[in-house]
Structures are given as C-alpha cells and as structure tokens.
Design an enzyme around this catalytic site. Structure first.
Site, short mmCIF file in Angstrom:
data_model
loop_
_atom_site.label_atom_id
_atom_site.label_comp_id
_atom_site.label_asym_id
_atom_site.label_seq_id
_atom_site.Cartn_x
_atom_site.Cartn_y
_atom_site.Cartn_z
N HIS A 436 33.76 44.09 -19.58
CA HIS A 436 33.50 44.64 -20.89
C HIS A 436 33.01 46.09 -20.90
CE1 HIS A 436 30.59 44.60 -24.39
NE2 HIS A 436 31.69 44.03 -25.10
N ARG A 566 20.38 45.83 -33.83
CA ARG A 566 21.03 45.65 -34.91
C ARG A 566 21.22 44.23 -35.31
NH1 ARG A 566 26.93 45.83 -33.88
NH2 ARG A 566 27.04 43.63 -33.62
N HIS A 594 26.73 50.18 -33.23
CA HIS A 594 27.13 49.60 -31.83
C HIS A 594 26.84 50.23 -30.71
CE1 HIS A 594 30.84 48.26 -29.48
NE2 HIS A 594 30.48 47.34 -29.77
#
EC number: 2.7.4.1
Length: 720
Positions: A436, A566, A594
């Site tokens: 990732h 978030r 993000h």
C-alpha cells in the site's frame, strides 16, 4: 490502562456504526443547500456507492462469520449478532433518508433548474418517439427475457446488476397461476436515457422505465400483471490461500470470477413492487425480510452521478486551476532543484503534473539508470504507465503491483501483464501483505559523475485522475538517508530481505506500529516533565486499540491531542479522566480528505511525519506501508502553520465528535466563530490569494469536543 481492558464497551465506538456515521456526513453534503445543486446530487450518488461497498465487504463479512459459527464480542461491547441487528436497523433508516433527500429535495430542485427526470406519463409525444427509437435500436437487441419454470431455472443474477422482475400470466385458456419473468439489463446501457425537450430543458427517463414500457414485446402470449426494477448485492470478499496458489496473479483472476457468484446479502427493489414479486425474489436469493430494502425511487442512486455530466456550470463548483510547480530560475532541471531542496506538493491544490513529470523525466533522461515504483491504484489511461513502458526500453525498471487492491484487481492484472510484456520487472509484493506504500525511487548518474538517488513519497495513489479531487501530500527529495532507506524497502518488497532498521522511515508491518506508540509515549513523558507536549494527527480512519490506549494514556498525562479523522473513529473523546484532552473532528467537503499527517511537539523539537497508513490494524500489521519524516524546516512550517492550522480552524465543513457518538458542525457549537473553510482556503493559497496569515485564530481550535448534546445523531436525525 487496566480500565481500557476491563471496560472496553465504554471506551470505544463500533467500527461499522462509525462508518455509517461518516456516510451520514456525506449525505449531509447532499442535503446542504449551500452546495451547488449538481454537486449535491453527486454527494447523494457517493453515499449509495459507499453503501454498496459496505454491504459487499462489511455486512457480507459479518454474515459469513455468523454462518461459520462465530459470535464474538467487539471492543464496543456488542456481539456480532447484536451489531448486525443494530446496523440493519440503522441502514434501513439511512436508506429512507437517502430517498427523502432525492424525492423531497433534489428531484424538485433539479426540475426547477431545468434538469428533469421524468416518468413515462410526463414526457411528450416527441420525447416518446425518441425514447422508442432508442429502445428499438440500442436496448432491445441486448435484452434476454426469461420466465421461471421447470424448464427455465432462475438466472444467475450478477452482483449489482439492474434487473426487471415481472409477474406474468399466460393468456392461453386453462393456464392457472402466475409465473415470474426476469430481464437482466446489460451494464453497457445508460441508466438515465436523455430525451429531447421542446422547452430547452435537460430531460431524462430511467432506463428501467423504458424497458418496462416495452416489456410486452418480449413476453408475447403473457399478460403483465406487475413489474418492478430490482438489484442484488453479493458478497464480494476475495478468499484464497496465497501459499497454496500457483501464482498470485492466477489466483486473484480466478477469485474475481468467483466474486461474481457470491452469496446475496441485500435485495433492493422498488417499494411499489407487488408483494408476490418481492416474496419470490427473497426466497430465491435466500434472504431474510430484514435484507430487503424497498426504495422510493431508482434502485441504484449511484447512477445519479450521470447527471454531473449535464452542461450546467452554474450548478457545479466553480472551476479550480491548481498551482503548477515552478523551479528555481538557477536550476537546469528538476533533479538539480532536488539536490538543493525538498519539494512538498499539496494535492489537488498543487498540480499532480509535477509527480507525473518526475516519472516522465526519469523515463526520458539518459542519465537515469533505474526506476523502482509501487502501484496500488492508477488511472485507466495512466501517463505513468506509458512512461514506465518507455523507460523499460533502455533502463532497469522494477514495479511492485498490488493485485488485490479492492475492486481494482482486474485492471491491476492487466497493468501487470502489459508491463511484463514491455520488459518491466514486475513483482507482487510479499505473500500475505498488501503493498500500500506510495514510493518511486530513481538512480541517476549526475553531471558531476556522482550516482545519486531521487525519490517521490506520497500519501495517495499514483492516479492523476483521483489526484484532482483527493487531498494528498507528495514529497520529492534526494535526501541520502531517506532514499537509502527506500532502497531497503524495495529489497524487502522484491526479496523479503528484512533490515534491522529502516530509519528514518517507519515501515509496516516491521517498525511502524511500535514507532507510532513510542512517539505517543514520548509526548506523555514530555507532558509529565512539564515540557511542550501535543499531538495533531490527520488520517482516514482510527481503529487500532493499542494506539487508542496510548492516546488515552497521553490525554491523562495532559497531552493536548487533536485528531482529524475523515471516516471511522473508534476512539471516544471527552471521557472524564480518560480522554478529556482529546478532540476529534471530521472534514467532509468538495474534496475527499485522504492525506495522513502526524505531528508531535516533542518537547519543543517538533517532528512531523506523512505517509500511506491510517491507525488501523490492517495498515499497521497487514500491509506494507511507509511513513516518512518531514525534515526541511520550511516544509515543516508549511504543514504545521498552513495545512494543519487550517484544518483545525475550519468551522464550515468540520464536524466535532462528542463522547456519545454524535457529530456537531463547528459553527453550531459557537455562532461567533469566524466562517472559515479549509478547502476554500487551500484553493485561495494555490491562486496566491491567501496565506497562513489569513487563518483565523478560533476558539474552536482549542475547544474540547462536545460532551453530549440533546437530540439524535446525525444519521438518525437524517432519518426523521
């Protein structure tokens, strides 16, 4: 932290309930009349798309564990079955709120603005002729009508495919009873069909309305008693044992095929559907009544995203031009610039072209001898992919492609094969771990005949498309220590060659969790000694219990903690004696937040880190993640005094989390605070119309999270 272990139900929010609360905040944006109308419609579509994934992954996972005999208790004190029952009730309420938003707010407002979604009865003769021609030309040739009888078993309905169910009766005498007909609508067809308008409005009819209007032509010899559109959501988790597979690529491809056949977990069907149709479908898909969602409108609200293509700029956010990277006049190229300074890019406010240009420059530059890069998600027509293919003609190019990036597996398989065909060395990371991290590393022989490394590290995917509406940070650097550590990370990814230390990088699953906890504990020690101690952390989700326990301990020691989360947040702020010094805010707005940023006061010697990892178990222990330090003093100042300060001063799109799980807009807590939107501010900074000096010093920055407020949660309030 014995109290944490003995009373977890009082200290944690449930993961899935917290996620539903996040989707409720997205729905608030659809309900917010201060947003442009077509943007509100887009937000509603996003809530539907989010909910699809929630059923495919989270609800499906709970159902599977219950089916396998598990009913464990989660940190919030609920068993799996209790959690499922509660989630089911809340999702039904949420779906009702979605359709009220559509029917009572958006649909009338769109109609008034000249964008009309009409029933068959509402369109005029010219529009009907055009719709009929479209049906005969584009739709009818693709449809396959089926009747369910002993000779024709129920068709295999694909995941989330639009279908029409029809209750039929044979016209032939002597035929008793009714039969069920099913038509699956190909995904290639538009769900909203434009029709001409004499008044200059933008008119549409839903595709299922058109198909139902002409269904008699497919079922000659039958009387259509009733019809309704429906959609089935299936379990879309991938299940495979990597150690037993021939190759990960082939296994993922096989499981993608199996995913299309997953067990049904939800039936969406129009509320007007005949009860007999609903009962037959529910029985066929082996669903409980609680898994049936009756909709007061189209069964797939995510298809409303089509309306965003209507040419009405007055109903959309104003266009925004990101800031383009400018090099120092004395620098011959980007590489020379990076030898003198690091570069921070704040996307989408700073153009992503600089990151694309970094890879393209490496591909074209004859002095660059090798390129290594990770790819988790990328765009359909990625300029980076083309650059890597071109570079492979005369350089060593290594790419680590994550095949199991959820819902992007098929495209990533295509990327991997095309890259291999071009001569790129393609790896799929470490068995059992998702790759990732967002890394690109170049090796270059510079004009002074010195071999140097140049790098990009980021918080977001290498995707120029999503970079236009995701907020992320990128750092370009030639820092010898950082780039040497990145080299070790790539060795880990391609050969599982583990290093004793990856300093100055923090790397999951090897060193990241323990280092985050160490950094939090260090703030605790500073506070106990009377030194400056504060934590500001921004992320998508906060779920890992060991990190939450460390934050609770820091709060009890007096560390001031501001969390900008978030989505999911299991930490419960404002608990007396436990988390009184912790404030949690969520920002949902025009751009999807993000970026991950972690700031520690460290007794006055501040440290800031950025990276690809949230504080979740999967990021800390089940993925390869990289978190990198910010070393340049000017960049540190920008992150602390401009970026984080703006998020903490936001009173427009920020909602503060209370100990009871409710979220309250910052403006509602104090009507006297300045009206300030962080995302609007960042756009003004990019256009050189604002600076850090324009960030208001607001009481909200230091205000404790609301302890409890009367009334209902955002999600339940939306459902009333």
């Amino acid at each position: 932290m014995a109290k944490t272990r003995h009373q977890p139900e009082t200290l944690y929010f449930g993961r899935d309930e917290s996620w539903l609360s996040f989707n409720g905040r997205v729905l608030e944006e659809a309900q917010d009349t201060s947003n442009p109308l077509l943007e509100r419609t887009k937000f509603l579509a996003i809530t539907a798309s989010n909910l699809d994934e929630f059923f495919e992954i989270r609800i499906a996972g709970i159902l599977q564990r219950l089916e396998d005999g598990y009913n464990e208790t989660a940190p919030d004190g609920l068993t799996l079955q209790q959690s499922l029952d509660q989630l089911t009730e809340e999702v039904h309420q949420f779906v009702d709120a979605q359709y009220r938003c559509w029917n009572e707010q958006l649909l009338p407002a769109l109609h008034s603005a000249g964008i009309r979604v009409l029933s068959w009865e509402e369109i005029d003769d010219e529009a009907r002729k055009a719709a009929a021609a479209f049906y005969q030309r584009e739709v009818d040739p693709l449809l396959t009508p089926i009747t369910i009888d002993p000779a024709h078993p129920f068709p295999r309905v694909l995941n989330k495919a639009l279908c029409i169910a029809l209750l039929l009766k044979r016209r032939r005498r002597g035929t008793d009873g009714s039969v069920l007909g099913v038509v699956t609508v190909p995904r290639a067809l538009p769900r909203l069909v434009p029709v001409p308008s004499a008044s200059g409005t933008h008119d549409f009819v839903f595709l299922h309305v058109l198909i139902e209007q002409y269904a008699a032509g497919m079922y000659r010899g039958y009387e259509i008693l009733s019809s309704a559109a429906f959609r089935v959501t299936r379990n879309s988790n991938l299940y495979f044992q990597e150690e037993e597979s021939r190759t990960l690529l082939e296994t993922v491809r096989s499981e993608l095929h199996n995913r299309r056949k997953g067990d049904a977990v939800r039936l969406e069907i129009e509320r007007r559907a005949d009860p007999e149709i609903i009962d037959r479908l529910r029985t066929n898909f082996e669903l409980d009544e609680s898994q049936v969602y009756r909709t007061d409108g189209p069964v797939n609200l995510s298809r409303l995203m089509t309306l965003s293509s209507v040419a009405r700029p007055d109903l959309k956010f104003p266009p925004f031009a990101p800031h383009e990277l400018r090099l120092n006049r004395k620098s011959a190229d980007l590489f020379e610039e990076l030898r003198h300074r690091d570069i921070l890019l704040h996307h989408p406010y700073d153009s992503y072209d600089a990151v694309v240009g970094f890879i393209q420059a490496a591909a074209l530059d004859p002095h660059v001898v090798s390129i290594k890069q990770t790819l988790y998600r990328t765009s359909a027509d990625s300029p980076m992919f083309k650059a890597l293919v071109e570079a492979a003609q005369n350089k060593e190019v290594t790419v680590v492609v994550e095949l199991t990036a959820r819902f992007d597996e098929a495209s990533n398989i295509r990327w991997a094969r095309d890259l291999e065909d071009a001569g790129v060395q393609v790896f799929h990371g470490i068995v059992g771990l998702k790759t990732h991290c967002k890394l690109a590393l170049l090796v270059r022989r510079d004009p002074d005949d010195v071999i140097r490394r140049y790098a990009h590290l980021g918080t977001g995917n290498y995707n120029p498309d999503t970079a236009r509406f995701y907020t992320d940070l990128s750092m370009l650097t030639s820092d010898p220590e950082i780039t040497a550590s990145m080299h070790s990370v790539f060795n880990y990814l391609t050969a599982r060659s583990e290093s004793d230390d990856y300093k100055p990088l923090l790397v999951a699953p090897l060193t990241l969790a323990e280092n985050f906890i160490r950094l939090i504990h260090r703030e605790t020690e500073h506070a106990a000694a009377g030194r400056p101690a504060r934590i500001i952390a921004k992320m998508n989700s906060l779920l890992e219990s060991s990190v939450i326990e460390a934050l609770y301990a820091a709060s009890q020691a007096g560390v001031q903690i501001d969390l900008i989360v978030r989505g999911i947040c299991s930490l419960r702020p404002g608990l007396k004696g436990i988390s009184e010094n912790i404030r949690v805010r969520s920002i949902v707005g025009r751009f999807l937040e993000h970026s991950r940023i972690f700031c520690f006061d460290n007794g006055g010697d501040e440290e800031i880190y950025c990276g690809s990892a949230d504080w979740m178990p999967r990021n800390l222990f089940e993925r390869c993640e990289v978190v990198f330090p910010i070393r340049d003093p000017q960049i540190k100042a920008r992150i602390r005094n401009e970026i984080l300060a703006a998020y903490l001063a936001d009173t427009v799109k920020a909602r503060l989390l209370a100990m009871d799980g409710t979220f309250t807009r910052a403006e509602e807590l104090d009507r006297n605070v300045p009206h300030f939107s962080s995302q609007d501010f960042f756009m003004q900074v990019a256009e050189s119309k604002a600076s850090a000096d324009d960030i208001p010093t607001s009481a909200v920055q230091r205000q404790a999270a609301p302890q409890r407020r009367s009334g209902k949660s955002v999600r339940k309030a939306a459902a009333d």
